[in-house]
Design a protein around this motif. Structure first.
Motif, short mmCIF file in Angstrom:
data_model
loop_
_atom_site.label_atom_id
_atom_site.label_comp_id
_atom_site.label_asym_id
_atom_site.label_seq_id
_atom_site.Cartn_x
_atom_site.Cartn_y
_atom_site.Cartn_z
N THR A 15 0.88 -1.27 0.07
CA THR A 15 -0.07 -0.04 0.01
C THR A 15 0.55 1.29 -0.01
N ALA A 17 3.55 3.58 -1.53
CA ALA A 17 4.10 3.91 -2.95
C ALA A 17 5.45 3.94 -2.76
N HIS A 28 3.50 1.49 -7.42
CA HIS A 28 3.33 0.57 -6.25
C HIS A 28 3.76 -0.90 -6.70
N SER A 39 6.16 -3.94 -10.63
CA SER A 39 5.57 -2.70 -10.21
C SER A 39 4.67 -2.12 -11.30
N SER B 27 -2.98 7.54 -7.64
CA SER B 27 -3.43 6.30 -7.14
C SER B 27 -3.61 4.91 -8.05
N HIS B 102 0.82 8.64 2.49
CA HIS B 102 0.35 7.42 1.63
C HIS B 102 -0.83 6.85 2.35
#
Lengths: 108, 108
Positions: A15, A17, A28, A39, B27, B102
């Motif tokens: 979670t 980054a 991520h 990733s 995100s 984050h």
């Protein structure tokens, strides 16, 4: 050019980054059931120099980039569904203009 | 404060990122096996106003933020493992200073 990887299923996502170059690149980390690590990331408009540990294959998901690979003198353009390989323990330059470049980074 | 969600397992990740405010917030959308959707993201130092569709719960994973929730007049600080809820069809301000914030965003 083939269809890009739009989703990665059955994976574990970290979670927190990875934030590089003050946020010009954000990714991520994803781990597959077999332990393979990838990733998913995005590069905002900029010109960046990345260094590699393990060899990696960058796969475009959306947007375009230009890349100067190690030992090459000409920039090459890559878009969605296109891949380029970078040797381990090396570096490459990547240039993104206009829209962000979204990618999956496959390691090893 | 409780331990933040460090990983999300058995999920499907959309490889294309969501890029907001020119990259100040990035995100990736995650879908759980039961169809529940979440996002894992990061906010770079900035002050941003977000609008919500569905109600959401923001959970800090790393870093700190200050939030001005709808109908409130005082900013509240949240860190790792701390959550705040935002009603649907509303907006809130979030301020990040220094290090990136984050988060996991839980919808619905």
């Amino acid at each position: 050019m083939s269809t890009p990887t739009l989703t990665l299923a059955g994976v574990t996502v970290a979670t927190q980054a990875n934030v590089y170059f003050g946020g010009q690149c954000v990714s991520h980390t994803v781990t597959l059931p077999d332990g393979t690590r990838k990733s998913v990331g995005v590069i905002l408009p900029s010109t960046l120099t990345f260094t590699t540990g393990a060899p990696e294959v960058m796969e475009g998901v959306a947007g375009q980039c230009e890349v100067l690979l190690p030992g090459e003198t000409a920039w090459r353009r890559f878009g969605p569904g296109e891949r380029f390989a970078v040797p381990g323990q090396s570096s490459f330059q990547i240039r993104v203009e206009g829209e962000p470049y979204h990618y999956v980074c496959h390691f090893g």
